[in-house]
Enzyme design. Structure first.
Site, mmCIF file in Angstrom:
data_model
loop_
_atom_site.group_PDB
_atom_site.id
_atom_site.type_symbol
_atom_site.label_atom_id
_atom_site.label_comp_id
_atom_site.label_asym_id
_atom_site.label_seq_id
_atom_site.Cartn_x
_atom_site.Cartn_y
_atom_site.Cartn_z
ATOM 1 N N HIS A 1 1.248 4.508 -12.929
ATOM 2 C CA HIS A 1 -0.007 5.239 -13.112
ATOM 3 C C HIS A 1 -0.539 5.073 -14.542
ATOM 4 O O HIS A 1 -1.293 5.906 -15.022
ATOM 5 C CB HIS A 1 0.168 6.734 -12.810
ATOM 6 C CG HIS A 1 0.367 7.043 -11.365
ATOM 7 N ND1 HIS A 1 1.524 6.727 -10.691
ATOM 8 C CD2 HIS A 1 -0.443 7.625 -10.443
ATOM 9 C CE1 HIS A 1 1.421 7.125 -9.423
ATOM 10 N NE2 HIS A 1 0.239 7.665 -9.247
ATOM 11 N N GLU B 1 -6.929 2.369 0.162
ATOM 12 C CA GLU B 1 -7.677 1.622 -0.849
ATOM 13 C C GLU B 1 -8.349 0.376 -0.283
ATOM 14 O O GLU B 1 -9.433 -0.008 -0.725
ATOM 15 C CB GLU B 1 -6.776 1.252 -2.024
ATOM 16 C CG GLU B 1 -6.565 2.381 -3.033
ATOM 17 C CD GLU B 1 -5.502 3.372 -2.610
ATOM 18 O OE1 GLU B 1 -4.787 3.104 -1.619
ATOM 19 O OE2 GLU B 1 -5.391 4.441 -3.255
#
Lengths: 324, 329
Positions: free
Chosen positions: A129, A60
């Protein structure tokens, strides 16, 4: 006019901008060959080729760093962070690098880039999540934060974000990906920083963003059946913030309720409440009430997650009780 | 056969090192006079790396530097007076006083920023290289960082992505043996913190004497050529040593006296001067360069000291491209 799901709108919005501008490129994990884990980007690789639609490793920091370096040297990247929770992995890029560089260089560097990410709960994915991170994001000076709640808004606001000269974080409520909505034909281009009043009523103002918008609307419809009229405002963008529309709505009802998916502390509604208390105090007929997820990580089990996120019945009960 | 760079280049390499040396010494003097506030990280002893790369780079190549970035900014031709004024927090500073010593940026000169979060700029340099590749511009990005950065995740993410996409980027590790106050060897699994990791990304291990400006220049030219011809990234480990501590706050007392002495004896600036004299370059030419550089640093210092503080309007400017900082209507 077509009926599109939110996930199809994402693809259409990206394609619209990539067709228009050769400088627009898409980078993310599984976005190219696989078409996105939420199937928001299928067909883009086929249409635009591997030069413009790129699968990245699970890195990321590299994804956002690459987007930043490309944006400062002439491209207009769209970077996907698969789940907004993963922004924590690359928060340095978001908060220290992308958001601050224009200011620290006194305007020498422009960063026209978009970070798209699937945000919020509802899919029983558990604590890593499912987070709603809009409150993290709006706390960072130099970052625009947009939360489209409908397919048409997604296309128009994504286009505005891509064409914006500054970095924009687009939070896509993942619970809304399968939801359909009317989308006009042709190119769509919206404006950042404009709220929308979805319905009007005289008794209370409900302010929401993202996945909480349809819940606030449904709650308002139910309360209308009981003779309680609600104005519902979809802020659509937290930065820039359309304070005028908000204050107008509060002036019309005298009561303000925020409906927030983020955990309680320092949620966006706290800033809204502060602004309204400072600037519209005389218009208030009663306390401002925040309806939020409790200050907890989101649980996985469906029954617990449903208890955590503001539901239509919790919104309705809270508003009716407060109005007495 | 003579492998030395041509005489013009030799003088360029000398001049750039002297510029950094004299500027950094002046910056240190100004700290002692409390004219430079906050912190600062000097490149005294490490001049050859910035000078070697700065001389080898094309005008439109990109530099990404760290908080120890005065040298890397100056060698690209950024105006010394504006750099000095930025250190002093003045209106005429390179970034109007909003960045300071750790964030020197001069886009006009290809200096795309100095980054103060260790390792963060490696992925950003990857992005600039990606853009250069996409645009077919023939530009390369050069990213300087310290040995300490090799132990942070961004280093590894950047190396991998640059290698996978064969990007025109040169990663330059300035290994000065200490990550801040701690010997790098005591916290790193391999002896060469950068070069020993190169194989993990399919790259050759490149180690160069970072105090030998011509050796650095040679490695820089080869790596830039490779970048421009589609050969992909390079990872260079340049061995060097700080003459001072990590930052203004650090006297560097944790370093053994003998080690410091050994490295001071390998000073890149005076060593190169001696080498040029041995090659027959007249002392007068080198003395003239020294004099010109001192005059330039004096003038930059005078201009910076005379400059006013940043205009208060700057405070709320340039958060956004519209020039302002508004977040609401």
């Amino acid at each position: 006019m077509a009926q599109l799901t939110y996930r199809d709108a994402v693809r259409r919005g990206i394609a619209q901008e990539m067709r228009r501008d050769e400088r627009v490129v898409l980078i993310g994990e599984d976005v190219a060959a696989a078409g996105g884990v939420f199937k928001t980007t299928p067909g883009l690789l086929e249409e635009f080729g591997p030069r413009r639609v790129l699968d990245a490793p699970i890195s990321e920091q590299a994804i956002l760093g690459a987007a930043m370096g490309a944006a400062m040297t002439g491209l207009r990247p769209i970077a996907e962070i698969m789940f907004s929770d993963f922004l924590a992995v690359c928060w340095d890029m978001v908060a220290n690098e992308i958001a601050k560089t224009r200011y620290m260089t006194d305007g020498q560097v422009s960063l026209p880039l978009v970070i798209r990410t699937a945000n919020g709960g509802g899919l029983r994915f558990g604590g890593q999540h499912s987070q709603s991170v809009e409150n993290w994001a709006m706390a960072v000076p130099g970052l625009k934060v947009v939360l489209p709640a409908t397919p048409a808004d997604l296309i128009g606001l994504l286009a505005a974000a891509v064409r914006d000269p500054d970095p924009v974080l687009v939070l896509e409520p993942k619970a809304l990906y399968p939801v359909r909505g009317e989308v006009p034909d042709g190119e769509l281009l919206d404006t950042l920083g404009r709220a929308r009043v979805l319905r009007t009523g005289g008794d209370a103002t409900l302010v929401a963003v993202g996945a909480m918008v349809p819940r606030a609307v449904t709650a308002a419809e139910r309360m209308a059946e009981q003779g309680v009229g609600c104005t519902v405002v979809d802020l659509r963008s937290l930065v820039p913030l359309d304070v005028r529309t908000l204050l107008d709505a509060v002036a019309g009802t005298g009561r303000l309720f925020t409906v927030e998916e983020n955990p309680r502390l320092c949620g966006w509604g706290a800033e809204i409440a502060s602004i309204v208390a400072e600037e519209a105090f005389p218009a208030l007929r009663g306390p401002i009430v925040r309806i939020t997820t409790p200050h907890i990580p989101l649980p996985s089990a469906d029954t617990l997650e449903d208890l955590a996120r503001p539901s239509v019945s919790r919104i309705t009960d809270t508003v009716l009780k407060a109005l007495g | 056969m003579n492998d030395n760079p041509c005489p013009d280049v030799q003088l360029e390499l000398y001049r750039r090192q002297v510029e950094v040396r004299v500027f950094e010494k002046r910056a240190y003097d100004l700290f002692l006079r409390n004219l430079v506030k906050g912190t600062s990280h000097l490149s005294l002893g490490q001049e050859a790396i910035a000078a070697g790369f700065g001389t080898a780079m094309r005008r439109d190549d990109y530099t990404f530097a760290t908080y120890r970035g005065h040298a890397h900014t100056l060698v690209r031709g950024a105006p010394m007076a504006a750099v000095m004024a930025e250190l002093l927090g003045r209106d005429s500073g390179l970034m109007g006083g909003k960045g300071g010593s750790m964030h020197l940026t001069s886009v006009e000169h290809g200096v795309m920023g100095s980054y103060a979060i260790v390792g963060a700029h490696l992925p950003i340099a990857v992005g600039a290289a990606w853009s250069a590749q996409y645009r077919g511009s023939g530009q390369a990005a050069v990213c300087f960082f310290g040995d300490g950065a090799t132990n942070i995740g961004a280093f590894h993410e950047a190396l991998n992505l640059a290698a996978v996409w064969r990007l025109p980027v040169v990663f330059v590790c300035e290994n000065n043996l200490y990550m801040e106050y701690t010997p790098i060897a005591s916290v790193t699994a391999v002896p060469r913190p950068a070069a020993d990791r190169a194989a993990g990304y399919g790259l050759d291990p490149l180690v160069v004497d970072g105090n030998d400006v011509e050796a650095v220049y040679g490695v820089a030219r080869a790596a830039l050529e490779r970048a421009r011809t589609g050969g992909g990234p390079s990872l260079v480990e340049a061995l060097t040593y700080r003459h001072g501590g990590h930052s203004r706050a650090d006297p560097g007392k944790y370093r053994p006296a003998r080690e410091v002495e050994e490295w001071l004896a390998r000073d890149p600036v005076s060593g190169y001067r001696e080498r040029l004299l041995r090659r027959g370059i007249p002392a007068k030419i080198l003395d003239d360069i020294d004099t010109e550089v001192r005059a330039a640093v004096d003038a930059a210092t005078d201009a910076a000291e005379a400059a006013p503080p940043p205009a208060p309007e700057r405070l709320l400017s340039q958060v956004w491209t519209d020039g302002g900082s508004s977040w609401r209507n």
